[in-house]
Scaffold this motif. Structure first.
Motif, PDB file in Angstrom:
ATOM      1  N   ASN A   1       0.802  -1.220   0.000  1.00  0.00           N
ATOM      2  CA  ASN A   1       0.000   0.000   0.000  1.00  0.00           C
ATOM      3  C   ASN A   1       0.840   1.278   0.000  1.00  0.00           C
ATOM      4  OD1 ASN A   1      -2.772  -1.070   0.063  1.00  0.00           O
ATOM      5  ND2 ASN A   1      -2.035  -2.038   1.944  1.00  0.00           N
ATOM      6  N   LYS A   2       2.163   1.106   0.090  1.00  0.00           N
ATOM      7  CA  LYS A   2       3.100   2.243   0.037  1.00  0.00           C
ATOM      8  C   LYS A   2       2.861   3.241   1.176  1.00  0.00           C
ATOM      9  CE  LYS A   2       5.392   1.467  -3.805  1.00  0.00           C
ATOM     10  NZ  LYS A   2       6.797   1.174  -3.713  1.00  0.00           N
ATOM     11  N   VAL A   3       2.737   2.697   2.399  1.00  0.00           N
ATOM     12  CA  VAL A   3       2.550   3.513   3.599  1.00  0.00           C
ATOM     13  C   VAL A   3       3.548   3.042   4.644  1.00  0.00           C
ATOM     14  CG1 VAL A   3       0.934   4.124   5.459  1.00  0.00           C
ATOM     15  CG2 VAL A   3       0.082   3.804   3.121  1.00  0.00           C
ATOM     16  N   LEU A   4       4.129   3.977   5.373  1.00  0.00           N
ATOM     17  CA  LEU A   4       4.999   3.630   6.498  1.00  0.00           C
ATOM     18  C   LEU A   4       4.828   4.649   7.602  1.00  0.00           C
ATOM     19  CD1 LEU A   4       7.584   5.756   6.498  1.00  0.00           C
ATOM     20  CD2 LEU A   4       8.457   4.231   4.759  1.00  0.00           C
ATOM     21  N   HIS A   5       5.297   4.267   8.789  1.00  0.00           N
ATOM     22  CA  HIS A   5       5.303   5.174   9.932  1.00  0.00           C
ATOM     23  C   HIS A   5       6.731   5.625  10.181  1.00  0.00           C
ATOM     24  CE1 HIS A   5       1.456   3.429  12.017  1.00  0.00           C
ATOM     25  NE2 HIS A   5       1.286   3.654  10.741  1.00  0.00           N
TER      26      HIS A   5
ATOM     27  N   LYS B   1       2.280   7.591   1.444  1.00  0.00           N
ATOM     28  CA  LYS B   1       1.905   8.237   2.697  1.00  0.00           C
ATOM     29  C   LYS B   1       2.890   7.900   3.802  1.00  0.00           C
ATOM     30  CE  LYS B   1      -1.974   8.763   5.866  1.00  0.00           C
ATOM     31  NZ  LYS B   1      -3.261   8.229   6.307  1.00  0.00           N
ATOM     32  N   VAL B   2       3.140   8.890   4.673  1.00  0.00           N
ATOM     33  CA  VAL B   2       3.924   8.694   5.885  1.00  0.00           C
ATOM     34  C   VAL B   2       3.031   9.067   7.058  1.00  0.00           C
ATOM     35  CG1 VAL B   2       5.907   9.481   7.236  1.00  0.00           C
ATOM     36  CG2 VAL B   2       6.149   9.123   4.773  1.00  0.00           C
ATOM     37  N   GLU B   3       3.011   8.206   8.060  1.00  0.00           N
ATOM     38  CA  GLU B   3       2.195   8.429   9.245  1.00  0.00           C
ATOM     39  C   GLU B   3       3.064   8.557  10.497  1.00  0.00           C
ATOM     40  OE1 GLU B   3      -0.579   5.171   9.445  1.00  0.00           O
ATOM     41  OE2 GLU B   3      -1.740   5.923   7.745  1.00  0.00           O
ATOM     42  N   PHE B   4       2.502   9.238  11.484  1.00  0.00           N
ATOM     43  CA  PHE B   4       3.116   9.394  12.802  1.00  0.00           C
ATOM     44  C   PHE B   4       2.033   9.094  13.827  1.00  0.00           C
ATOM     45  CE2 PHE B   4       4.953  12.408   9.856  1.00  0.00           C
ATOM     46  CZ  PHE B   4       6.316  12.360  10.087  1.00  0.00           C
ATOM     47  N   ARG B   5       2.348   8.357  14.880  1.00  0.00           N
ATOM     48  CA  ARG B   5       1.398   8.081  15.959  1.00  0.00           C
ATOM     49  C   ARG B   5       2.019   8.563  17.265  1.00  0.00           C
ATOM     50  NH1 ARG B   5      -1.830   2.965  14.195  1.00  0.00           N
ATOM     51  NH2 ARG B   5      -2.489   3.789  12.167  1.00  0.00           N
TER      52      ARG B   5
ATOM     53  N   VAL C   1       5.652  17.345  15.344  1.00  0.00           N
ATOM     54  CA  VAL C   1       5.140  16.738  14.112  1.00  0.00           C
ATOM     55  C   VAL C   1       4.305  17.747  13.321  1.00  0.00           C
ATOM     56  CG1 VAL C   1       3.551  14.971  13.238  1.00  0.00           C
ATOM     57  CG2 VAL C   1       5.333  14.349  14.854  1.00  0.00           C
ATOM     58  N   GLU C   2       3.575  18.583  14.025  1.00  0.00           N
ATOM     59  CA  GLU C   2       2.810  19.626  13.332  1.00  0.00           C
ATOM     60  C   GLU C   2       3.734  20.609  12.622  1.00  0.00           C
ATOM     61  OE1 GLU C   2       0.293  21.011  16.518  1.00  0.00           O
ATOM     62  OE2 GLU C   2      -0.940  19.190  16.433  1.00  0.00           O
ATOM     63  N   LYS C   3       4.921  20.844  13.192  1.00  0.00           N
ATOM     64  CA  LYS C   3       5.916  21.726  12.553  1.00  0.00           C
ATOM     65  C   LYS C   3       6.507  21.099  11.295  1.00  0.00           C
ATOM     66  CE  LYS C   3       7.379  24.268  16.648  1.00  0.00           C
ATOM     67  NZ  LYS C   3       8.462  24.493  17.614  1.00  0.00           N
ATOM     68  N   LEU C   4       6.244  19.812  11.080  1.00  0.00           N
ATOM     69  CA  LEU C   4       6.679  19.141   9.849  1.00  0.00           C
ATOM     70  C   LEU C   4       5.629  19.283   8.750  1.00  0.00           C
ATOM     71  CD1 LEU C   4       7.898  15.744  11.382  1.00  0.00           C
ATOM     72  CD2 LEU C   4       9.281  17.765  10.885  1.00  0.00           C
ATOM     73  N   GLY C   5       4.472  19.818   9.092  1.00  0.00           N
ATOM     74  CA  GLY C   5       3.400  19.950   8.116  1.00  0.00           C
ATOM     75  C   GLY C   5       2.439  18.780   8.090  1.00  0.00           C
ATOM     76  N   ALA C   6       2.550  17.871   9.050  1.00  0.00           N
ATOM     77  CA  ALA C   6       1.659  16.710   9.099  1.00  0.00           C
ATOM     78  C   ALA C   6       0.276  17.130   9.576  1.00  0.00           C
ATOM     79  CB  ALA C   6       2.234  15.645  10.036  1.00  0.00           C
TER      80      ALA C   6
ATOM     81  N   CYS D   1      -2.676   9.985  18.756  1.00  0.00           N
ATOM     82  CA  CYS D   1      -3.028  10.924  17.696  1.00  0.00           C
ATOM     83  C   CYS D   1      -2.349  10.449  16.417  1.00  0.00           C
ATOM     84  CB  CYS D   1      -2.542  12.326  18.040  1.00  0.00           C
ATOM     85  SG  CYS D   1      -3.400  13.033  19.445  1.00  0.00           S
ATOM     86  N   CYS D   2      -3.124  10.335  15.362  1.00  0.00           N
ATOM     87  CA  CYS D   2      -2.607   9.880  14.070  1.00  0.00           C
ATOM     88  C   CYS D   2      -2.422  11.084  13.155  1.00  0.00           C
ATOM     89  CB  CYS D   2      -3.574   8.891  13.432  1.00  0.00           C
ATOM     90  SG  CYS D   2      -3.879   7.461  14.452  1.00  0.00           S
ATOM     91  N   TYR D   3      -1.192  11.291  12.741  1.00  0.00           N
ATOM     92  CA  TYR D   3      -0.857  12.370  11.812  1.00  0.00           C
ATOM     93  C   TYR D   3      -0.395  11.737  10.510  1.00  0.00           C
ATOM     94  CZ  TYR D   3      -0.760  15.758  15.662  1.00  0.00           C
ATOM     95  OH  TYR D   3      -1.091  16.578  16.714  1.00  0.00           O
ATOM     96  N   GLY D   4      -0.554  12.464   9.409  1.00  0.00           N
ATOM     97  CA  GLY D   4      -0.108  11.935   8.130  1.00  0.00           C
ATOM     98  C   GLY D   4       0.320  13.018   7.160  1.00  0.00           C
ATOM     99  N   ILE D   5       1.156  12.608   6.220  1.00  0.00           N
ATOM    100  CA  ILE D   5       1.558  13.425   5.078  1.00  0.00           C
ATOM    101  C   ILE D   5       1.397  12.556   3.839  1.00  0.00           C
ATOM    102  CG2 ILE D   5       3.448  14.654   3.917  1.00  0.00           C
ATOM    103  CD1 ILE D   5       4.664  15.209   6.686  1.00  0.00           C
ATOM    104  N   LEU D   6       0.723  13.078   2.842  1.00  0.00           N
ATOM    105  CA  LEU D   6       0.522  12.369   1.586  1.00  0.00           C
ATOM    106  C   LEU D   6       1.595  12.764   0.575  1.00  0.00           C
ATOM    107  CD1 LEU D   6      -3.339  12.840   1.218  1.00  0.00           C
ATOM    108  CD2 LEU D   6      -2.114  10.867   2.157  1.00  0.00           C
TER     109      LEU D   6
END
Length: 188
Positions: free
Chosen positions: A88-92, A127-131, A143-148, A169-174
């Protein structure tokens, strides 16, 4: 299908693929951090640090790194790509811990840039995710300062210290957001 990665680096930080022999390099920093406060990992003893590194290295869907601060010539922590889903081309990006002296400096921002660039530009992920623990305001702001973008909250999904059930909290960048985020948040 785990990719072999060489060092990721810029003029400030070097991310070195983690190896078992790095235990002694990480132990001084491990003694200064409390991973178990917000997460399910504990590196408070040499045995627990050894187990943490062994687990990271044995994971079939992770690539872990030792963090080297070029400014001080010190090994200051660890981070990793995890939950790598090649189909699915997604990682954390996560499991990050750094010495208290480097927290709040530009170092975390720079290493996340290296990791995001690699994930989107080399691995071609979607996609890249952060938890992050809902209570961990400092990490959430970083993480918000990264634009997620905050995508939602997983309620009571991880057990931490004293059997506390944290919410994540689940953050992501597409991938399609990356060029704009890269320009806005990293090209200063």
């Amino acid at each position: 299908m785990i990719h072999t990665i060489n060092n990721l680096e810029d003029n400030t930080v070097q991310l070195i693929p983690l190896q078992q022999k790095h235990i002694s390099l990480l132990w001084p920093t491990a003694q200064q951090v409390d991973l178990y406060k917000y997460g399910s990992n504990d590196v408070s003893t040499i045995e627990k640090l050894t187990n943490y590194i062994t687990t990271a290295l044995e994971a079939k869907n992770a690539i872990a790194f030792l963090i080297f601060d070029k400014r001080t010539s010190a090994y200051i922590g660890s981070t990793r790509f995890g939950n790598i889903d090649y189909k699915n081309k997604v990682l954390h990006i996560g499991w990050t811990w750094i010495s208290p002296a480097t927290q709040g400096t530009e170092l975390n921002h720079k290493m996340k840039y290296l990791m995001l660039s690699y994930a989107f530009e080399k691995l071609k992920f979607e996609k890249v995710e952060f938890r992050i623990d809902e209570r961990n305001i400092k990490s959430r702001k970083a993480v918000e300062k990264l634009g997620a973008s905050l995508e939602g909250i997983l309620r009571k999904n991880v057990i931490t210290k004293d059997n506390f059930r944290r919410s994540s909290c689940c953050y992501g960048i597409l991938k399609e957001e990356w060029p704009t985020i890269k320009q806005k948040y990293f090209n200063k």
